[in-house]
Design an enzyme around this catalytic site. Structure first.
Site, mmCIF file in Angstrom:
data_model
loop_
_atom_site.group_PDB
_atom_site.id
_atom_site.type_symbol
_atom_site.label_atom_id
_atom_site.label_comp_id
_atom_site.label_asym_id
_atom_site.label_seq_id
_atom_site.Cartn_x
_atom_site.Cartn_y
_atom_site.Cartn_z
ATOM 1 N N HIS A 193 -1.930 -33.919 5.722
ATOM 2 C CA HIS A 193 -2.278 -35.264 5.246
ATOM 3 C C HIS A 193 -1.851 -36.330 6.266
ATOM 4 C CE1 HIS A 193 -2.657 -38.302 1.881
ATOM 5 N NE2 HIS A 193 -1.862 -38.962 2.722
ATOM 6 N N GLU A 194 -0.591 -36.275 6.646
ATOM 7 C CA GLU A 194 -0.081 -37.346 7.524
ATOM 8 C C GLU A 194 -0.695 -37.280 8.918
ATOM 9 O OE1 GLU A 194 1.218 -39.524 5.852
ATOM 10 O OE2 GLU A 194 1.974 -38.406 4.119
ATOM 11 N N GLU A 198 2.942 -41.897 7.510
ATOM 12 C CA GLU A 198 2.203 -41.510 8.706
ATOM 13 C C GLU A 198 2.452 -42.341 9.949
ATOM 14 O OE1 GLU A 198 0.959 -42.991 5.938
ATOM 15 O OE2 GLU A 198 -0.714 -44.315 6.384
ATOM 16 N N ALA A 210 5.973 -38.755 2.277
ATOM 17 C CA ALA A 210 5.928 -38.820 3.732
ATOM 18 C C ALA A 210 5.186 -40.086 4.131
ATOM 19 C CB ALA A 210 5.194 -37.609 4.285
ATOM 20 N N HIS A 221 -3.975 -38.964 9.048
ATOM 21 C CA HIS A 221 -3.876 -40.426 9.157
ATOM 22 C C HIS A 221 -3.747 -40.887 10.605
ATOM 23 C CE1 HIS A 221 -3.706 -41.731 5.034
ATOM 24 N NE2 HIS A 221 -2.555 -41.159 4.735
HETATM 25 N N1 BES Z 1 0.780 -43.692 3.384
HETATM 26 C C1 BES Z 1 1.419 -42.806 2.471
HETATM 27 C C2 BES Z 1 2.865 -43.109 2.281
HETATM 28 C C3 BES Z 1 3.195 -44.086 1.233
HETATM 29 C C4 BES Z 1 2.805 -43.895 -0.061
HETATM 30 C C5 BES Z 1 3.978 -45.141 1.549
HETATM 31 C C6 BES Z 1 3.148 -44.800 -1.029
HETATM 32 C C7 BES Z 1 4.332 -46.039 0.614
HETATM 33 C C8 BES Z 1 3.910 -45.881 -0.699
HETATM 34 C C9 BES Z 1 1.336 -41.372 2.946
HETATM 35 O O1 BES Z 1 0.311 -41.086 3.803
HETATM 36 C C10 BES Z 1 1.136 -40.548 1.725
HETATM 37 O O2 BES Z 1 0.074 -40.608 1.178
HETATM 38 N N2 BES Z 1 2.146 -39.808 1.298
HETATM 39 C C11 BES Z 1 2.084 -39.033 0.100
HETATM 40 C C12 BES Z 1 2.125 -37.568 0.392
HETATM 41 C C13 BES Z 1 0.761 -37.019 0.532
HETATM 42 C C14 BES Z 1 0.769 -35.583 0.947
HETATM 43 C C15 BES Z 1 -0.084 -37.162 -0.706
HETATM 44 C C16 BES Z 1 3.302 -39.391 -0.738
HETATM 45 O O3 BES Z 1 4.212 -39.964 -0.183
HETATM 46 O O4 BES Z 1 3.296 -39.107 -1.931
HETATM 47 ZN ZN ZN Z 2 -1.552 -40.911 2.933
#
Ligand code: BES
Ligand code: ZN
Length: 886
Positions: free
Chosen positions: A319-320, A286, A284, A323
């Site tokens: 989580h999101e 944010e 996901a 953010h």
């Molecule tokens: N900011 C990240 C999304 C992201 C991660 C974009 C890596 C590009 C590369 C987002 O907030 C995030 O951490 N997403 C996690 C899910 C979360 C519940 C741990 C993900 O995408 O794995």
């Molecule tokens: Zn994140």
């Protein structure tokens, strides 16, 4: 075609860390096919990958506000764009340097306020660095003006930048959506003459970083509500699936007021949209006001979703949305501080889920999901400090790892415990208020928390974030009259044993100590700020046990003297140790065995003490460690014996649980049943296998559909012990599945199949049109983790299809995940050399560190096997001859 959702996608790579005065840059867009791959530096010598020269953007011109118009073409997969950015020239210059990836600029000009337009005469792309320099024929004088740029680009299929996502309509038609991460301020009609174009305008946003902008063009349904603090919340789903958005909607509506209260800062926008995107690389993202999700991280069907999916959706939403404050309202000053964003969100998502779903006992799950995972990685010589200098964009991809997320979350959990909730909240509020709509660094948070708590936060935390690794605390005890004298010492814990040599790093470790008199409360809390310390515990009876690290909160491992350990073990059997302490103790012992500090046989004996264990998470962690051991022993000729051991350990709980839920059971019982039956079925437990086959048959024939919670364990069991017909049926079920969750469930277990031909079939399937690009990784990873032959076949498959795979993910974190899942299970020295050599000739810059970690793990596995295989074998044989009585 209509446009769903406003404002803010996934543009992390288009680094525009906005205010305050950021240099001017144009965000955009997908990773360039023009980007050349870089040399992989040699493995093994240096702990850190070599840094590429990289400069942040000059600050002589900075943006004030963007007006951006984008016109996507979903038939040709292209887009046109117009940017008008109010800008400030701070220092006279005849160049503007911006970030830019994979777009072609058609025209660019600068109009100084009240003066003549100056057309740029040169666009010099530095594709490697994702930059472009615009050259002007005359000097841009200090003052404000407007930068105008017309550009074109491709709607790529790489899940990055501005890209296309494929979906099927309820009538079976294939269509595309455009998903992006761009600016939202459109205050003019860009294409007024074209009647077929629908124009959608968005309001002006608060000052924000451009990586948080998004929009999505496609067909969606939605469900809507208003949170109690007045924010309009919508969940967008594929057409016809609005119902599946309800769970996330409810979670989001509860979460917003929770964070508002926690931070004492309102959600800064009037609305928030959550949208499920068919093709999505991460879990996901944010984006401010428009959070994008994989379908499986957002959609829940009341009948067809399993309990773990619900929990996952709740965590991801938590989580999101965190953010939106921590990351969006206050953005990190540079990628070095990414951990703060991700670590913090990965910690507070649990706090939020604990608030929304106390029955999940989610904090115990934190320990097995994040804490132990982080320690595993951080014990490697090829780990890295939480705070790491980041330059080149490919280095940004590298740090989306378990150090930033899971270690980050774990040290924040430790810090929260050290400070206490009240002062922690106070400090958070100071931080978010002081830095709102601005950038902040790690030190800024420490300063606020220090102000709120009066404790030496920066001094303590610097030892955890600026150096890699964590300590092993060795402890021994002596009864002195009514007191217990404890001697503690700390030394860096390494996966290959305790740190040897001079200059051992030191940590400031908050330590808690409990005793059997009151196992759930700390009798003493200390801050260990020296290599060695003596501690006196007053009034402890000689027969009481003493334990360190109550709640497994401190980020360290503990090694007890043999008599202390001896006294703790009965607390596992009689459950007088709290669950998370039982989990932590077992996990510490397992990693001490892997590091060669104790014998693996000792750990097997401890595992047998879990006969009465009722707790899901404790089982889940133990199961994970037994899985690691099984994989290791698949390199030997006594693999079957360890399967016997697994069956013995899991059958008592399997019998207690049975197959069908009992009245009054809840979420954790459902998770436990799935875990235990899967484990027994996989190990070939006869009764479980027979029942799984019976239920599978009924399911396939439509007589009795399997409950969602039983599907994974049943699918896994019948596949592992099945033939080509079983695989064909699974692939047919996959084709028929309407929910992505069900498709993923099947994809993850396909690798359990054993015969070489079927394994090959699964690998081919992984790259077929049937599997969405982001899910290919888990199919191949499943094959590698499924069996001994699978491991070899998956590695060969990756080598044979490297170009296609690399091109699919264009570097990025999915390629790291693929490599890790596929090679980490090897346990022969020469494989480390082979893996290293392959990536020297097939570089993957964003996976450099992962590759080094994998090679280190292979060598560690090999050493472990050499060291302990024989004694494990002997123990298992002797056990078979005279089974332990329980
Ligand atoms: N900011 C990240 C999304 C992201 C991660 C974009 C890596 C590009 C590369 C987002 O907030 C995030 O951490 N997403 C996690 C899910 C979360 C519940 C741990 C993900 O995408 O794995
Ligand atoms: Zn994140």
């Amino acid at each position: 075609m209509w446009l769903a959702a406003a404002a803010p996608s996934l543009a992390r790579r288009l680094l525009f860390l906005g205010p305050p005065p950021p240099p001017l840059l144009l965000l955009l867009l997908s990773r360039s096919s023009r980007r050349r791959r870089r040399r992989l530096h040699s493995l093994g010598l240096a702990a850190m990958p070599e840094k590429r020269p990289f400069e942040r953007l000059p600050a002589d011109v900075s943006p004030i506000n963007y007006s951006l118009c984008l016109k996507p073409d979903l038939l040709d997969f292209t887009f046109e764009g117009k940017l008008e950015a109010a800008a400030q020239v701070r220092q006279a210059t005849n160049q503007i340097v911006m970030n830019c990836a994979d777009i072609d600029i058609i025209t660019a000009s600068y109009v100084p306020e009240g003066d003549e337009e100056i057309h740029a005469t040169g666009f010099n792309y530095q594709n490697e660095d994702e930059k472009v320099t615009l050259s002007f024929p005359s000097t841009l004088q200090p003052g404000t003006g407007t930068l105008k740029i017309d550009f074109v680009g491709e709607l790529n299929d790489k899940m990055k930048g501005f890209y296309r996502s494929k979906y099927t309509t309820p009538s079976g038609e294939v269509r595309y959506a455009a998903v992006t991460q761009f600016e939202n301020v459109i205050d003019r009609k860009p294409y007024p003459d074209d009647e077929n174009v629908v124009e959608v305008k968005f309001a002006r946003t608060p000052v924000m970083s451009t990586y948080l902008v998004a929009f999505v063009v496609g067909e969606y349904d939605f469900v809507e509500t208003r949170s109690k603090d007045g924010v309009c919340v919508r969940v967008y789903t594929p057409v016809g699936k609005a119902e599946q958005g309800k769970f996330a909607l409810e979670v989001a509506a509860k979460t917003l007021p929770f964070y508002k209260d926690y931070f004492n800062v309102p959600y800064p926008l009037p609305k928030i949209d959550l949208i499920a995107i068919a093709d999505f690389a991460a879990g996901a993202m944010e984006n401010w006001g428009l959070v994008t999700y994989r379908e499986t991280a957002l959609l829940i069907d009341s009948k067809n979703s399993c309990s773990s999916s619900r929990q996952w959706v709740a965590l991801v939403v938590g989580h999101e949305l965190a953010h939106q404050w921590f990351g969006n309202l206050v953005t990190m000053e540079w990628w070095t501080h990414l951990w703060l964003n991700e670590g913090f969100a990965s910690w507070i998502e649990y706090l939020c889920v604990d608030h929304c779903f106390p029955e999940y006992d989610i904090w115990t799950q934190f320990v097995s999901a994040d804490y132990t995972r982080a320690q595993e990685l951080d014990a490697l010589d090829n780990s890295h400090p939480i705070e790491v200098s980041v330059g080149h964009p490919s280095e940004v991809d590298e740090i989306f790892d378990a150090i930033s997320y899971s270690k980050g979350a774990s040290v924040i959990r430790m810090l929260h415990d050290y400070i206490g909730d009240t002062d922690f909240k106070k400090g958070m509020n100071m931080y978010l208020t002081k830095f709102q709509q601005k950038n902040a660094a790690t030190e800024d948070l420490w300063e606020c928390l220090e102000g709120a708590s009066g404790k030496p936060i920066a001094a303590v935390m610097n030892t955890w974030t600026k150096q890699m690794g964590f300590p092993l605390i060795y402890v021994e005890a002596e009864q002195v009259e009514n007191d217990r004298l404890l001697k503690l010492s700390q030394r860096k814990f390494c996966a290959s044993g305790p740190y040897v040599g001079e200059d051992c790093p030191q940590w400031m470790v908050p330590i808690t100590i409990s005793t059997s008199e009151d196992p759930n409360h700390a009798k003493l809390k200390i801050l260990m700020d020296k290599p060695e310390m003596n501690v006196v515990l007053k009034n402890v009876k000689p027969d009481e046990w003493v334990k360190l690290n109550l709640g497994t909160v401190g980020f360290y491992r503990t090694q007890y003297s043999s008599d202390m350990l001896e006294s703790l073990l009965p607390g596992i059997r009689d459950l007088s140790l709290p669950p998370v302490d039982r989990l932590g103790l077992q996990n510490d012992l397992f990693s001490l065995a892997r590091a060669g500090i104790i014998s693996t046989v000792e750990v097997l004996k401890v595992m047998e003490a879990f006969v009465n264990e009722p707790n899901y998470t404790v089982w889940s962690d133990l199961s994970c460690n037994l899985g690691i051991l099984s994989t290791l022993l698949s390199h030997t000729d006594f693999y079957e014996e360890i399967q016997e051991f697994v069956k013995d350990v899991f059958s008592p709980i399997g019998e207690r649980l049975g197959w069908d839920p009992k009245p009054g059971e809840g979420h954790l019982d459902a998770l436990l049943r799935g875990l235990v039956l899967g484990k027994l079925g996989k190990a070939g437990h006869k009764a479980t296998l027979e029942e799984a086959r019976r239920r599978f048959k009924d399911h396939v024939e439509g007589k009795q559909i399997l409950s969602a919670d039983l599907r994974s364990p049943v699918y896994l069991t019948v596949l592992k012990h099945g033939d080509g017909t079983t695989l064909d049926i699974m692939i047919k079920l996959h084709k028929q599945a309407d929910m992505q969750e069900e498709k993923n469930r099947i994809e993850r277990v396909l690798g359990a199949t054993l015969s070489p031909e079927l394994i090959q079939k699964v690998l081919t399937f992984a790259l077929s049109e049937e599997v969405r690009p982001q899910d290919t990784v888990s199919v191949i990873g499943g094959v590698a983790g499924g069996s001994k032959h699978g491991r070899k076949a998956a590695w060969k498959f990756i080598k044979d299809n490297w170009e296609e795979l690399y091109n699919r993910y264009q570097g990025g974190f999915l390629i790291s995940r693929l490599i890790k899942l596929s090679v980490e299970g090897f346990a022969v020295d020469k494989m480390a050399g082979e893996v290293k050599a392959f990536f020297e000739s097939h570089p993957a810059p964003s996976a450099e560190r992962t590759i080094q970690q994998c090679c280190e793990n292979i060598l560690l596995n090999a050493a472990w096997l050499k060291r302990d295989a024989e004694s494990i074998h002997q123990y298992l044989l002797q056990r078979k001859a005279s089974p332990p009585t329980v």
